[in-house]
Motif scaffolding. Structure first.
Motif, PDB file in Angstrom:
ATOM      1  N   THR A   1      -1.839  -2.234 -12.294  1.00  0.00           N
ATOM      2  CA  THR A   1      -1.995  -1.407 -11.096  1.00  0.00           C
ATOM      3  C   THR A   1      -3.232  -1.871 -10.331  1.00  0.00           C
ATOM      4  N   LEU A   2      -3.201  -1.663  -9.020  1.00  0.00           N
ATOM      5  CA  LEU A   2      -4.324  -2.051  -8.173  1.00  0.00           C
ATOM      6  C   LEU A   2      -4.482  -1.013  -7.075  1.00  0.00           C
ATOM      7  N   LEU A   3      -5.668  -0.436  -6.989  1.00  0.00           N
ATOM      8  CA  LEU A   3      -5.947   0.613  -6.002  1.00  0.00           C
ATOM      9  C   LEU A   3      -4.951   1.768  -6.115  1.00  0.00           C
ATOM     10  N   GLY A   4      -4.467   1.993  -7.337  1.00  0.00           N
ATOM     11  CA  GLY A   4      -3.571   3.112  -7.582  1.00  0.00           C
ATOM     12  C   GLY A   4      -2.106   2.853  -7.276  1.00  0.00           C
ATOM     13  N   VAL A   5      -1.762   1.626  -6.822  1.00  0.00           N
ATOM     14  CA  VAL A   5      -0.351   1.335  -6.528  1.00  0.00           C
ATOM     15  C   VAL A   5       0.290   0.680  -7.752  1.00  0.00           C
TER      16      VAL A   5
ATOM     17  N   ASN B   1       4.565  -2.997  -6.543  1.00  0.00           N
ATOM     18  CA  ASN B   1       3.881  -3.172  -5.254  1.00  0.00           C
ATOM     19  C   ASN B   1       2.890  -4.328  -5.324  1.00  0.00           C
ATOM     20  N   VAL B   2       2.132  -4.374  -6.425  1.00  0.00           N
ATOM     21  CA  VAL B   2       1.130  -5.428  -6.593  1.00  0.00           C
ATOM     22  C   VAL B   2       1.793  -6.807  -6.577  1.00  0.00           C
TER      23      VAL B   2
ATOM     24  N   THR C   1       3.702   3.811  -1.126  1.00  0.00           N
ATOM     25  CA  THR C   1       4.437   4.073  -2.368  1.00  0.00           C
ATOM     26  C   THR C   1       5.650   4.977  -2.104  1.00  0.00           C
TER      27      THR C   1
ATOM     28  N   LEU D   1       0.804  -1.226   0.000  1.00  0.00           N
ATOM     29  CA  LEU D   1       0.000   0.000   0.000  1.00  0.00           C
ATOM     30  C   LEU D   1       0.837   1.277   0.000  1.00  0.00           C
TER      31      LEU D   1
END
Length: 460
Positions: A405-409, A413-414, A341, A339
């Protein structure tokens, strides 16, 4: 004399001869820690030095873990037929030959001979891990075998730090010319730089080879007490079948496979993860690498400190409960890694490294419970699970480079969702083992009908 008594009491080892053997075998734990953490950072360097793709360079990791997978069963059969000592001797010989093979590989000047050298070296490491882990477990009071494995693996953690420092020294001596500039160089100039860099890169392996030969000489002259009471009455196929029928062992192999994968994902992709963060802060590539190295060092340091602390705490707390707690804590840390960044994500990886410290030896020790004289073949299965270190990072690389991308990350990160799942398996195994042996303590006892070796080993 007082120190020896204290060591006897902490490790629950019966006599001075066994204590001497424990110290000598524990040196091997440190050696394969050094080998592992010298090798992991080499992937990027080989890519630059030989002007090859990142995919080709990643073959180092594949061959490194392939050696563990291929030789574990032969190692178990050797120590089953002869002794732990001769298995350790064989491992050290393979280890030494592998390190020596880096010298002619450098003379040849081609990439693929280095892969052969890595494979031979890790065949030796596979022998050592297959022999040393169960030997330490069986040495002395079996009820405290898990604690002894964790104590020996503490030296492995400091070996990791030593390997990282050696690798850092190598990096500082390599040519500063980057990969893009090398691609456009005239061949003569490129070969001269390549020869210089290869000469630097093989130095840690030459040093390791000298140390390994010295340890081999010690092992040959020092008496290594063999655990008594082992009687082999079944062939390999029957023993593997019996092992697979034991749910605790079978689940332990799965948990070990996932743990090794998670460890390699965290410590390999911290580079790509940190580079993205520091690049966004406006740093140059060289400065980014230096900053990421600081966090890598912190991760290894927390890992070593965590292993010391967890070994000490195991004198009072259930090993399986500690494993479950560490798995859940690591999951929380990985959620933060996904979560965040910014730099907070890197601190989460450092935290996760501390949580990982007890996982490998504790999963190994719990899986050994109730196996008796099957610990040797059982050890091979757990060492083969190290191949997870080559499977999961490849899957993570696919996600990290996909741009998802997932939830803006971002995708890097994903990609740590894989590590989250792996730590979930570890936490589940720790909890299941705690419940299983608390409710049915007889499951941790050895089966007399199968001529087992160990005494009952309750986790509590």
């Amino acid at each position: 004399m007082e120190t020896t008594t204290r060591e006897h009491r902490f490790l629950h080892i019966d006599d001075k001869g066994q204590l001497t053997a424990w110290w000598l075998i524990t040196i091997c734990f440190a050696l394969w820690g050094v080998a592992s953490n010298v090798t992991t950072p080499m992937v990027g360097n080989f890519s630059k030095v030989f002007r090859i793709t990142a995919g080709e360079a990643s073959l180092i990791s594949v061959f490194y873990h392939l050696g563990y997978f291929c030789v574990a069963i032969p190692a178990a059969l050797l120590i089953q037929k002869y002794s732990y000592k001769w298995g350790i001797v064989a491992g050290l010989i393979f280890f030494a030959f592998g390190t020596v093979a880096f010298v002619p590989s450098r003379w040849i000047g081609d990439y693929y001979p280095f892969l052969s050298a890595y494979f031979v070296m890790t065949c030796g490491l596979s022998f050592l891990q297959t022999c040393c882990n169960p030997y330490v477990y069986c040495l002395g009071d079996k009820k405290h075998g898990i604690l002894r494995i964790n104590a020996s693996q503490t030296f492995n953690a400091f070996g990791n730090l030593g390997g990282w420092l050696l690798a850092s020294e190598v990096f500082s001596k390599l040519s500063p010319i980057d990969a893009q500039q090398r691609m456009t160089m005239p061949m003569q100039q490129f070969n001269a730089i390549k020869d210089h860099d290869l000469g630097v890169m093989i130095q840690p392996y030459i040093v390791m080879g000298i140390i390994v030969v010295a340890v081999l000489a010690l092992v040959m002259v020092v008496k290594i007490p063999e655990p008594t009471g082992v009687r082999v009455t079944r062939n390999l196929r029957d023993r593997i079948k019996l092992l697979m029928e034991k749910k605790n062992y079978r689940d332990g192999v799965i948990a070990e496979f996932c743990y090794v994968g998670a460890e390699l994902m965290c410590w390999t992709f911290i580079i790509q993860y940190g580079t993205r963060i520091f690049t966004a802060e406006g740093m140059t590539e060289q400065v980014c690498i230096q900053e990421v190295q600081k966090f890598t060092f912190l991760s290894l340091l927390f890992f070593a400190i965590g292993r010391v602390c967890s070994t000490w705490l195991m004198r009072w707390f259930s090993a399986s409960r500690m494993l479950a707690f560490a798995g859940v804590a690591a999951m929380v840390g990985i959620v933060g890694t996904i979560l965040f960044t910014d730099r907070n994500g890197l601190y989460c990886i450092v935290f996760v490294s501390g949580c990982m410290s007890l996982m490998f030896p504790t999963i190994f020790g719990i899986s050994m419970q109730g196996l008796g004289d099957h610990v040797k073949v059982g050890s091979a299965g757990l060492i083969m699970a190290i191949v997870g270190g080559s499977v999961f990072p490849l899957l993570q690389a696919l996600i990290a480079n996909s741009g998802i991308t997932l939830l803006g990350v971002p995708s890097i990160n994903v990609s740590f969702l894989l590590a989250l799942c792996c730590f979930g398996v570890v936490a589940w195994y720790g909890h299941q083992a705690y419940v299983r042996f608390r409710l049915n303590p007889e499951e941790s006892a050895d089966d007399d009908d199968d001529d087992m070796l160990s005494m009952p080993v309750p986790i509590e």
